[in-house]
Write an enzyme that holds these catalytic residues in place. Structure first.
Site, short mmCIF file in Angstrom:
data_model
loop_
_atom_site.label_atom_id
_atom_site.label_comp_id
_atom_site.label_asym_id
_atom_site.label_seq_id
_atom_site.Cartn_x
_atom_site.Cartn_y
_atom_site.Cartn_z
N ARG A 23 -23.72 3.56 -28.97
CA ARG A 23 -22.30 3.89 -28.91
C ARG A 23 -21.46 3.00 -29.83
O ARG A 23 -20.46 3.44 -30.39
CB ARG A 23 -21.79 3.79 -27.47
CG ARG A 23 -22.21 4.96 -26.60
CD ARG A 23 -21.79 4.77 -25.17
NE ARG A 23 -21.90 6.03 -24.42
CZ ARG A 23 -21.83 6.11 -23.10
NH1 ARG A 23 -21.65 5.01 -22.38
NH2 ARG A 23 -21.93 7.28 -22.49
N LYS A 38 -28.86 17.44 -10.92
CA LYS A 38 -28.06 18.35 -10.10
C LYS A 38 -27.69 19.64 -10.81
O LYS A 38 -27.11 19.63 -11.89
CB LYS A 38 -26.78 17.64 -9.65
CG LYS A 38 -27.01 16.51 -8.66
CD LYS A 38 -25.69 15.99 -8.14
CE LYS A 38 -25.90 14.96 -7.03
NZ LYS A 38 -24.62 14.48 -6.49
#
Length: 402
Positions: A36, A198
């Site tokens: 990043r 999920k």
């Protein structure tokens, strides 16, 4: 791009507040993964070259409005100094007397990193007084933190109300251009690979992709078990969201109606129990999905699924990948994800536009040694998913239009 860019601004002698995404893993005082940080170097180096006075601000971790030593950005300042080849000053706070004094002392081309924004609870509350204090440090504002653009915080939204101009950095611009192309005009065949734990996190993205006529959706990770159970398979102790079974069934039906291939694993690596994996000798075996009994837990896609998914990518012209194929942090259950990393790199070599986002997916392409072959590595996790789901990102909306 519809938003104002840093390249549209005159920066000479100007105090530029750049919101960056330096939320990176630290081991003690060492930055473990600087992906990043490196991603925003073009913006920082451009501002330095234009003789700006560069003020950098970021969050790190979740200190919940308290000063927590392990979440200090000081090690990041030292790491950034080595990457830039010049000294990066550090302020022990992001507001107050010390940062004001350090900003006042800055010369053209200097770089200053402020301490963790989230040491103040007002940051996440988007409190206007706090936003004004941040804005008082600068003349113009640049947002280069795409990974935080889905948050309406003081440093991403509030500050823009108190500056003369609010523009996108070069990384933000690149993210919006590549992801925007996926939404607006992807080259077909267009394939999405989705993983992670999920289904509930990914349903908005899957629905948006179906609406935009994606050609294939490949589903791995724990979320695949909810789809498999919805189809009637026995998945044993594998992670399932039982309250999402009907939703998964409906998504599969919608895909079939639009003649979109939604591919699920055909085999997987399993263990007798989740507990405990770390530090133990793992006894795993690979079996077809239909041979799963009630006592087994699925941990990763198998070699047949990797081959099946790889084959589905052969003619792809656009590929978006978000989320691991298994319990990536626990070898040998990283093998499926690494296999997909190699497959998308091969697709990129054939000329496909490949966009990879999400922490574990990015780690996988790095571990597989193929990061330099990927068209675009997105620095956003939640921001990438929300953008692909067609949601408005507050940190982008707040920037000035061209």
């Amino acid at each position: 791009m519809a938003k104002l860019s840093i390249k549209d601004l005159d920066l000479r002698g100007i105090r530029v507040f750049i919101r960056v995404e330096f939320n990176v893993p630290l081991k003690g005082e060492t930055v473990e993964d600087d992906t990043r940080i490196r991603a925003t170097l073009p913006t920082i180096e451009y501002a330095i070259a234009q003789s700006a006075r560069v003020i950098l601000a970021s969050h790190l971790g979740r200190p919940k409005g308290e000063r927590v030593a392990k979440y200090s950005l000081r090690p990041v300042a030292e790491h950034l100094s080595s990457l830039l080849g010049k000294s990066v000053a550090f302020a022990n706070d992001c507001v107050g007397e010390e940062p004001r004094a350090k900003v006042t002392a800055m010369q053209d081309g200097d770089v200053l990193l402020l301490e963790n924004l989230r040491f103040h609870k007002e940051e996440e509350q988007n409190e206007d007084g706090f936003a004004q204090q941040l804005a008082s440090l600068c003349d113009i504002y640049v947002n280069d933190a795409f990974g935080a653009a889905h948050r309406a915080h003081a440093s991403t939204v509030g500050i823009t109300k108190h500056v003369a101009k609010a523009a996108a950095g070069l990384l933000m611009q690149k993210e919006l251009e590549y992801l925007g192309r996926v939404l607006d005009s992807p080259e077909h065949p267009f394939v999405a690979i989705l993983g992670g734990a999920k289904v509930s996190d990914k349903i908005p993205v899957i629905n948006a992709l179906i609406d935009r006529q994606v050609d294939k959706i490949l589903i791995g990770g724990a979320m695949a078990y909810t789809f498999l159970k919805a189809e009637g398979f026995t998945v044993g102790k594998s992670l399932v969201e039982d309250d999402m079974l009907q939703t998964a069934f409906e998504v599969k039906r919608r895909a079939e109606e639009k003649r979109i291939d939604l591919l699920l694993p055909t085999d997987h690596q399993v263990v007798d129990s989740y507990e405990p994996v770390k530090g133990q000798r793992i006894i795993a075996k690979t079996i077809p999905i239909e041979f799963t009994n009630a006592g087994l837990a699925g941990m990763d896609i198998g070699v047949e699924t990797v081959a099946h998914f790889t084959s589905a990518l052969r003619d792809a012209r656009t590929i978006v990948w978000n989320g691991p194929m298994g319990v990536f942090e626990e070898p040998p259950f990283n093998e499926g994800t690494i296999g997909i990393a190699r497959a998308v790199a091969e697709a990129a070599d054939r000329g496909a536009t490949v966009i990879v986002g999400g922490g574990d997916s990015v780690s996988a392409i790095t571990q597989a040694g193929v990061a330099d072959r990927i068209t675009h590595i997105s620095t956003g996790g939640g921001a990438t998913l929300e953008f692909l789901a067609g949601k408005e990102l507050p940190g982008v909306t707040a920037l000035n239009d061209k």
